[in-house]
Scaffold this motif. Structure first.
Motif, PDB file in Angstrom:
ATOM      1  N   ARG A   1       0.724  -1.282  -0.006  1.00 54.92           N
ATOM      2  CA  ARG A   1       0.160  -0.306  -0.379  1.00 54.92           C
ATOM      3  C   ARG A   1       0.568   1.434   0.272  1.00 54.92           C
TER       4      ARG A   1
ATOM      5  N   HIS B   1      -3.837   6.405  -4.240  1.00 53.36           N
ATOM      6  CA  HIS B   1      -3.299   5.740  -3.745  1.00 53.36           C
ATOM      7  C   HIS B   1      -3.278   4.811  -4.371  1.00 53.36           C
TER       8      HIS B   1
ATOM      9  N   GLU C   1      -2.865   0.279  -3.215  1.00 50.50           N
ATOM     10  CA  GLU C   1      -2.330  -1.273  -3.166  1.00 50.50           C
ATOM     11  C   GLU C   1      -3.069  -1.989  -4.460  1.00 50.50           C
TER      12      GLU C   1
END
Length: 153
Positions: free
Chosen positions: A18, A114, A116
């Motif tokens: 992540r 972001h 992940e």
């Protein structure tokens, strides 16, 4: 309430990474750059080739084949929420990957990106520390390249 569950990474995978970065560029620029798959080889140093297998706009079910860091990957898009979220996944040399990207405008300006990703499969199980390092390195490089390209636009 019933419905289709939101696609996400495999939280039980042996390798999960992540990472986030703030990109000082308009959301529309960051989103367009990231979702213009055919442009990836121009700004992502590890991407050697990209082939769209499904013509038309990026949508659930769209498929693409790409070569990155020695992996031959065929990915299928699982979710697209314009200017907010895109999820894809698929096999690559015995590794099953699921990759989530999220984009959010920051109150002070810029875009928080972001990402992940999860990896599972025999090659991952054979050397988890190496696979973890490779995935972390790949994602941080991707984010840095995305930031540099978007901020230069």
């Amino acid at each position: 309430m019933t419905g289709t569950p939101t696609p996400t990474i495999d939280e039980n995978a042996p390798v999960i990474a992540r990472h986030s970065i703030v990109v000082h560029a308009p959301l529309e620029v960051v989103w367009r750059l990231h979702t213009d798959l055919e442009s990836w080889p121009e700004w992502q140093s590890g991407v050697g080739s990209m082939e769209l297998l499904t013509p038309g706009p990026l949508r659930p079910g769209s498929a693409f084949r790409w070569h990155v860091e020695g992996l031959d990957i065929t990915s299928t898009v699982r979710q697209v929420t314009p200017r907010h979220r895109v999820v894809w996944g698929g096999p690559a040399n015995g590794i099953e990957g699921v990759h989530v990207w999220e984009f959010a405008e920051e109150p002070g300006g810029g875009v928080l990106v972001h990402t992940e990703e999860s990896w599972s499969g025999a090659p991952v199980e054979a050397d988890i520390p190496y696979a973890q390092q490779a995935l972390d390195s790949s994602l941080t490089t991707w984010l840095d390249n995305l930031r540099m390209r978007a901020e230069a636009a």
